[in-house]
Design a protein around this motif. Structure first.
Motif, PDB file in Angstrom:
ATOM      1  N   ASP A   1       3.114  10.911 -43.808  1.00 49.74           N
ATOM      2  CA  ASP A   1       2.452  10.082 -42.803  1.00 49.74           C
ATOM      3  C   ASP A   1       3.451   9.586 -41.754  1.00 49.74           C
ATOM      4  N   GLU A   2       4.706   9.477 -42.164  1.00 49.41           N
ATOM      5  CA  GLU A   2       5.738   8.956 -41.265  1.00 49.41           C
ATOM      6  C   GLU A   2       6.916   9.913 -41.243  1.00 49.41           C
ATOM      7  N   LEU A   3       7.392  10.264 -40.061  1.00 49.91           N
ATOM      8  CA  LEU A   3       8.505  11.197 -39.927  1.00 49.91           C
ATOM      9  C   LEU A   3       9.834  10.461 -40.061  1.00 49.91           C
ATOM     10  N   PRO A   4      10.868  11.154 -40.529  1.00 48.45           N
ATOM     11  CA  PRO A   4      12.190  10.516 -40.631  1.00 48.45           C
ATOM     12  C   PRO A   4      12.780  10.284 -39.251  1.00 48.45           C
ATOM     13  N   VAL A   5      13.613   9.239 -39.159  1.00 50.28           N
ATOM     14  CA  VAL A   5      14.296   8.954 -37.891  1.00 50.28           C
ATOM     15  C   VAL A   5      15.660   9.636 -37.834  1.00 50.28           C
ATOM     16  N   ALA A   6      16.132  10.162 -38.957  1.00 46.18           N
ATOM     17  CA  ALA A   6      17.425  10.866 -38.984  1.00 46.18           C
ATOM     18  C   ALA A   6      17.471  11.775 -40.204  1.00 46.18           C
ATOM     19  N   ILE A   7      18.278  12.845 -40.099  1.00 42.23           N
ATOM     20  CA  ILE A   7      18.437  13.812 -41.188  1.00 42.23           C
ATOM     21  C   ILE A   7      19.922  13.902 -41.538  1.00 42.23           C
ATOM     22  N   LEU A   8      20.235  13.797 -42.829  1.00 42.99           N
ATOM     23  CA  LEU A   8      21.586  14.022 -43.341  1.00 42.99           C
ATOM     24  C   LEU A   8      21.520  15.221 -44.278  1.00 42.99           C
ATOM     25  N   ALA A   9      22.208  16.319 -43.930  1.00 41.92           N
ATOM     26  CA  ALA A   9      22.091  17.562 -44.704  1.00 41.92           C
ATOM     27  C   ALA A   9      23.459  18.070 -45.127  1.00 41.92           C
ATOM     28  N   ASP A  10      23.528  18.541 -46.386  1.00 37.53           N
ATOM     29  CA  ASP A  10      24.735  19.219 -46.856  1.00 37.53           C
ATOM     30  C   ASP A  10      24.823  20.580 -46.156  1.00 37.53           C
ATOM     31  N   TYR A  11      26.027  21.050 -45.878  1.00 39.94           N
ATOM     32  CA  TYR A  11      26.160  22.309 -45.145  1.00 39.94           C
ATOM     33  C   TYR A  11      25.845  23.511 -46.031  1.00 39.94           C
TER      34      TYR A  11
ATOM     35  N   ILE B   1      18.095  22.040 -40.557  1.00 39.69           N
ATOM     36  CA  ILE B   1      17.850  21.072 -39.481  1.00 39.69           C
ATOM     37  C   ILE B   1      17.105  21.726 -38.325  1.00 39.69           C
ATOM     38  N   HIS B   2      17.536  22.916 -37.922  1.00 39.76           N
ATOM     39  CA  HIS B   2      16.872  23.592 -36.804  1.00 39.76           C
ATOM     40  C   HIS B   2      15.436  23.968 -37.169  1.00 39.76           C
ATOM     41  N   ALA B   3      15.213  24.393 -38.417  1.00 35.41           N
ATOM     42  CA  ALA B   3      13.854  24.760 -38.844  1.00 35.41           C
ATOM     43  C   ALA B   3      12.926  23.543 -38.831  1.00 35.41           C
ATOM     44  N   ILE B   4      13.430  22.389 -39.296  1.00 37.62           N
ATOM     45  CA  ILE B   4      12.612  21.162 -39.319  1.00 37.62           C
ATOM     46  C   ILE B   4      12.311  20.696 -37.900  1.00 37.62           C
ATOM     47  N   ARG B   5      13.316  20.736 -37.036  1.00 38.91           N
ATOM     48  CA  ARG B   5      13.087  20.334 -35.640  1.00 38.91           C
ATOM     49  C   ARG B   5      12.044  21.231 -34.981  1.00 38.91           C
TER      50      ARG B   5
ATOM     51  N   GLY C   1       8.596  19.930 -33.715  1.00 42.34           N
ATOM     52  CA  GLY C   1       8.592  19.883 -32.257  1.00 42.34           C
ATOM     53  C   GLY C   1       9.338  18.688 -31.711  1.00 42.34           C
ATOM     54  N   ARG C   2      10.277  18.166 -32.499  1.00 48.14           N
ATOM     55  CA  ARG C   2      11.036  16.981 -32.082  1.00 48.14           C
ATOM     56  C   ARG C   2      12.513  17.201 -32.406  1.00 48.14           C
ATOM     57  N   ASN C   3      13.379  16.710 -31.526  1.00 48.46           N
ATOM     58  CA  ASN C   3      14.821  16.830 -31.731  1.00 48.46           C
ATOM     59  C   ASN C   3      15.321  15.617 -32.535  1.00 48.46           C
ATOM     60  N   ILE C   4      14.971  15.590 -33.825  1.00 50.71           N
ATOM     61  CA  ILE C   4      15.330  14.456 -34.676  1.00 50.71           C
ATOM     62  C   ILE C   4      16.856  14.388 -34.815  1.00 50.71           C
ATOM     63  N   PRO C   5      17.473  13.199 -34.630  1.00 48.16           N
ATOM     64  CA  PRO C   5      18.930  13.079 -34.823  1.00 48.16           C
ATOM     65  C   PRO C   5      19.341  13.531 -36.225  1.00 48.16           C
ATOM     66  N   ALA C   6      20.404  14.316 -36.292  1.00 45.82           N
ATOM     67  CA  ALA C   6      20.819  14.883 -37.581  1.00 45.82           C
ATOM     68  C   ALA C   6      22.328  15.064 -37.607  1.00 45.82           C
ATOM     69  N   ALA C   7      22.855  15.124 -38.827  1.00 44.49           N
ATOM     70  CA  ALA C   7      24.292  15.352 -39.026  1.00 44.49           C
ATOM     71  C   ALA C   7      24.493  16.115 -40.321  1.00 44.49           C
ATOM     72  N   LEU C   8      25.639  16.798 -40.419  1.00 41.54           N
ATOM     73  CA  LEU C   8      25.987  17.562 -41.610  1.00 41.54           C
ATOM     74  C   LEU C   8      27.036  16.810 -42.416  1.00 41.54           C
TER      75      LEU C   8
ATOM     76  N   LEU D   1      23.585   7.925 -35.107  1.00 41.46           N
ATOM     77  CA  LEU D   1      22.370   8.741 -35.075  1.00 41.46           C
ATOM     78  C   LEU D   1      21.169   7.918 -34.646  1.00 41.46           C
ATOM     79  N   LEU D   2      21.036   6.713 -35.207  1.00 41.71           N
ATOM     80  CA  LEU D   2      19.895   5.878 -34.853  1.00 41.71           C
ATOM     81  C   LEU D   2      19.969   5.429 -33.392  1.00 41.71           C
ATOM     82  N   ALA D   3      21.187   5.196 -32.915  1.00 37.76           N
ATOM     83  CA  ALA D   3      21.337   4.792 -31.519  1.00 37.76           C
ATOM     84  C   ALA D   3      20.972   5.924 -30.571  1.00 37.76           C
ATOM     85  N   SER D   4      21.284   7.184 -30.966  1.00 34.31           N
ATOM     86  CA  SER D   4      20.980   8.333 -30.112  1.00 34.31           C
ATOM     87  C   SER D   4      19.521   8.717 -30.165  1.00 34.31           C
ATOM     88  N   GLY D   5      18.802   8.259 -31.233  1.00 37.29           N
ATOM     89  CA  GLY D   5      17.382   8.599 -31.335  1.00 37.29           C
ATOM     90  C   GLY D   5      16.584   7.798 -30.368  1.00 37.29           C
TER      91      GLY D   5
END
Length: 583
Positions: free
Chosen positions: A505-515, A527-531, A535-542, A579-583
Motif C-alpha cells: 500500500d505504501e512505497l519505500p522512500v529509499a532502497i539499501l541493496a547488497d551488491y 534497483i533498476h528493475a524496481i525503479r 516508474g519512479r527514481n527511488i533514492p537507492a544505495a549499494l 538519500l532522504l534529502a535527495s528524495g
C-alpha cells in the motif's frame, strides 16, 4: 729476454725436426722460421705469466695420482705457501684433495663419459684439513694420458655462506609468519565466542584461520579471497551490536555489549589493515581521482570521531576552509582516519585538532595532538609495518601497527607528501600536503557517500527497503533501522522485493541493496528493475564488501552511492540522511 742456452736448445730442436743441422739454423738461412720461433717463445712466456698470476686456481693433474702442475692461486686456495709445496704434499687427488671420495668418484666417472665438466660445486681439503667450497671446471687431456685433466678452480666460500644465510633468513621469516598466523588464530578464537550468531561466525573464522596457515605460499591471494566471507559475518555482528547499544540495557549487560563492540571493531580494523597493506604491496590499488569537496569530507570525518573524543574527555576541534581537490576519496578518507585514530589512541588527555590550511598551489590537512609524542630518532620507524609507539600493556586500545604503514603507502600512490613534527611528552603534528590546481576551484561536484550531514530529526516512519541475500544481515539491518524509528521491509533478492511491492500500500522512500546477490544477480540490477516497475527514481544505495576500483567506477557510472561493509552506524545514518534529502 731469452737466454742463449734457450735459444740454442730451440734452434737444435727445430733443426733436428726439419732434418737440418743446427749450424744451418744459427746461420739464419730461414729468417721467417726464426721469427716464428721467437713469436712462439713470446706466446709461451705470456701464457706462463697468465698461469702464474691468474686469480683462479689452475692445475694439471692425474686423476689416479697427484698434481702435474699448479699455479700460486691454486696453492693459496688449498692453504699452501707455494705450488711446489702443494705438489709435494698432495700426491693423491682422490684422498688428499677432495673432502668426499664419493663426490670425486662421481666427478671422475662423469668426466670420463663426457670429456668435460663446467663449474661444478664441491669441497676441497685445505692444508689445515678445513673444507673450502669451490666451483671446478675439468677438461680431459687424453693426449697427455688416459686420466690427465686440466682444471680451473674458483673459491666460492662467500657465495655459499651468503646462500646459507639466505636460507636461514627464509626459515626465520617462515617462523615469524607462523607465529603471526598463530596469533591471528588465537584472536579469532576469542572473538567468535562472544557474538550471538556463534556457529556461523565460527565457520567463517575457521576458513580464515585455515587460509592464514597457507599464507606461507600465498598471503596476498588468501587475503583477497577471504575478505568477502569475513566481512559478511562481521557486518551482521556490528549491526546487531549497534542496535543493542541503542537499547535500554542494565548496566552489566551494557558493559558486556560495549566490550563485544570493541572486540568487533578491533577485528574489523585489523582485517581492513591487512587487506589494504596487501593491495598496496601488490600495487593493485589504483587511485580513482574525482573532484572532491575537501571541507565536506573533513567535516564528515570529524563527526565520526566526536563520540570518541567525548568518551575520552578530549577537546576535539575541526577547522576547514573551502577547497576542491582532485583525489581518491577512499584513500584520502583512510589516511586522515588513520591519523586521527593514532592521535586519539596516544593522547591520554588534552586536545586533538583536525585542520585545513591553504598554501600556494597546495592544500595542507593537519592532525595535531598533545599526546605522548615521538622521539626524533624513531620518526622514520613509525611508518614500518607492525610498529607501535607504545608497547602492549601500557594502556589504551592497541592496534596491529599497520595504520601509519598504510598511510605512507597511500601517500606514495597518490603522489602526495607527508611530514611529521613531534616532541616527546608534548605531542605530534602530521601534515598531508595535497597538490591543488587553481582551476579545480571552478569545478563543482555532487556530495559523495560518507560526506553527507547527519539527519538530525531522525527517520520516524521512513519506509526503507533492504535487499540482501544474507538473512543474518537482513535481521541485523532491520533491528538497527527500527531503532532509528524507520519502517523496514526486507527481501533476499529482486524477485521477492518486486513481489512485495506489487501488493504494498505504501512505497519505500529509499532502497539499501547488497551488491552481490544469489544466482549471479547484483543489487544495482535489482534497483533498476524496481525503479522501472514503479516508474519512479527511488533514492537507492549499494552496501557491499567489494572494495575494488572497478566496482566503485561502475557504480559511479550508474550514479549509485556505495557504502562498504562492515557498515558503521554513523556512516549508515549519514548515507540514509543523504538519500532522504535527495528524495
Amino acid at each position: 729476454m731469452k737466454k742463449p742456452s734457450d735459444e740454442q736448445a730451440s734452434d737444435y730442436g727445430i733443426g733436428d725436426l726439419l732434418g737440418f743441422g743446427s749450424q744451418s739454423v744459427r746461420k739464419n738461412y730461414y729468417p721467417a722460421l726464426q721469427d716464428r720461433i721467437e713469436e712462439l717463445e713470446q706466446e709461451r712466456n705470456r701464457y706462463k705469466w697468465l698461469f702464474e698470476n691468474a686469480l683462479h686456481g689452475v692445475f694439471q693433474g692425474n686423476l689416479r695420482a697427484g698434481f702435474l702442475a699448479c699455479n700460486p692461486a691454486m696453492a693459496k686456495i688449498c692453504g699452501y705457501d707455494s705450488p711446489e709445496e702443494l705438489k709435494h704434499r698432495v700426491i693423491r687427488l682422490r684422498e688428499q684433495l677432495f673432502c668426499s671420495s664419493s663426490e670425486f668418484d662421481d666427478l671422475r666417472q662423469e668426466l670420463l663419459d663426457r670429456g668435460s665438466l663446467s663449474a661444478r660445486e664441491t669441497r676441497l681439503r685445505r692444508a689445515d684439513s678445513a673444507p673450502v667450497h669451490v666451483a671446478i671446471t675439468l677438461l680431459r687431456r687424453p693426449d697427455l694420458g688416459p686420466e690427465v685433466v686440466e682444471a680451473f678452480v674458483a673459491d666460492i666460500t662467500e657465495r655459499v655462506q651468503s646462500r646459507e644465510k639466505l636460507v636461514q633468513m627464509n626459515a626465520n621469516l617462515e617462523r615469524r609468519v607462523d607465529e603471526r598466523t598463530a596469533a591471528l588464530q588465537q584472536a579469532n578464537s576469542g572473538l567468535h565466542y562472544q557474538i550471538e550468531e556463534r556457529e556461523k561466525a565460527e565457520r567463517g573464522l575457521v576458513v580464515a584461520v585455515q587460509a592464514a596457515q597457507d599464507a606461507n605460499r600465498s598471503k596476498d591471494k588468501y587475503l583477497a579471497a577471504a575478505s568477502h566471507d569475513l566481512l559478511q559475518p562481521l557486518n551482521a555482528a556490528r549491526l546487531m551490536i549497534s542496535a543493542l547499544q541503542e537499547s535500554q540495557l542494565p548496566a552489566e549487560e551494557g558493559r558486556m555489549v560495549q566490550q563485544v563492540h570493541r572486540a568487533l571493531e578491533g577485528a574489523e580494523d585489523l582485517l581492513a589493515d591487512l587487506l589494504d597493506i596487501s593491495k598496496l604491496d601488490q600495487q593493485a590499488m589504483v587511485p580513482d581521482l574525482v573532484m572532491t569537496d575537501a571541507a565536506v569530507l573533513i567535516k564528515g570525518l570529524g563527526e565520526e570521531f566526536e563520540a570518541i573524543a567525548a568518551n575520552a574527555q578530549l577537546d576535539f576541534r575541526i577547522r576547514t576552509i573551502p577547497a576542491m581537490i582532485k583525489i581518491d576519496q577512499r584513500m584520502l578518507t583512510r589516511i586522515i582516519r588513520n591519523l586521527l585514530s593514532n592521535a586519539f589512541r596516544y593522547t591520554p588527555n588534552g586536545r586533538v585538532l583536525l585542520a585545513m590550511r591553504a598554501r600556494r598551489n597546495a592544500l595542507r590537512i593537519e592532525v595535531w595532538d598533545t599526546g605522548v609524542g615521538i622521539e626524533g630518532s624513531k620518526l622514520d620507524e613509525i611508518f614500518t609495518e607492525f610498529h607501535q609507539l607504545l608497547p602492549q600493556g601500557t594502556g589504551g586500545r592497541q592496534g596491529a601497527g599497520l595504520g601509519l604503514a598504510i598511510v605512507e603507502r597511500m601517500v606514495r600512490v597518490l603522489e602526495c607528501k607527508m611530514d611529521v613534527v613531534s616532541r616527546p611528552g608534548r605531542g605530534s603534528r602530521f601534515a598531508l600536503v595535497l597538490p591543488m590546481d587553481v582551476s579545480d576551484e571552478q569545478h563543482t561536484m555532487k556530495p559523495s557517500v560518507g560526506t553527507a550531514q547527519t539527519f538530525a530529526q531522525g527517520f520516524v516512519g521512513a519506509k526503507i527497503l533492504v535487499i540482501d541475500n544474507d538473512f543474518s544481515v537482513l535481521e541485523s539491518m532491520k533491528l538497527l533501522l527500527e531503532r532509528w524509528d524507520c519502517s523496514v521491509v526486507t527481501a533476499p533478492g529482486e524477485e521477492a522485493a518486486r513481489a512485495y511491492l506489487e501488493q504494498a500500500d505504501e512505497l519505500p522512500v529509499a532502497i539499501l541493496a547488497d551488491y552481490h546477490l544469489d544466482y549471479d544477480q547484483t543489487g544495482s540490477d535489482a534497483i533498476h528493475a524496481i525503479r522501472k516497475m514503479l516508474g519512479r527514481n527511488i533514492p537507492a544505495a549499494l552496501i557491499t564488501a567489494d572494495h575494488s576500483a572497478e566496482t566503485r567506477q561502475l557504480m559511479r557510472d550508474q550514479e549509485l552511492p556505495i557504502l562498504n561493509k562492515p557498515v558503521k552506524p554513523n556512516r549508515l545514518r549519514a548515507l540514509l540522511s543523504s538519500l532522504l534529502a535527495s528524495g
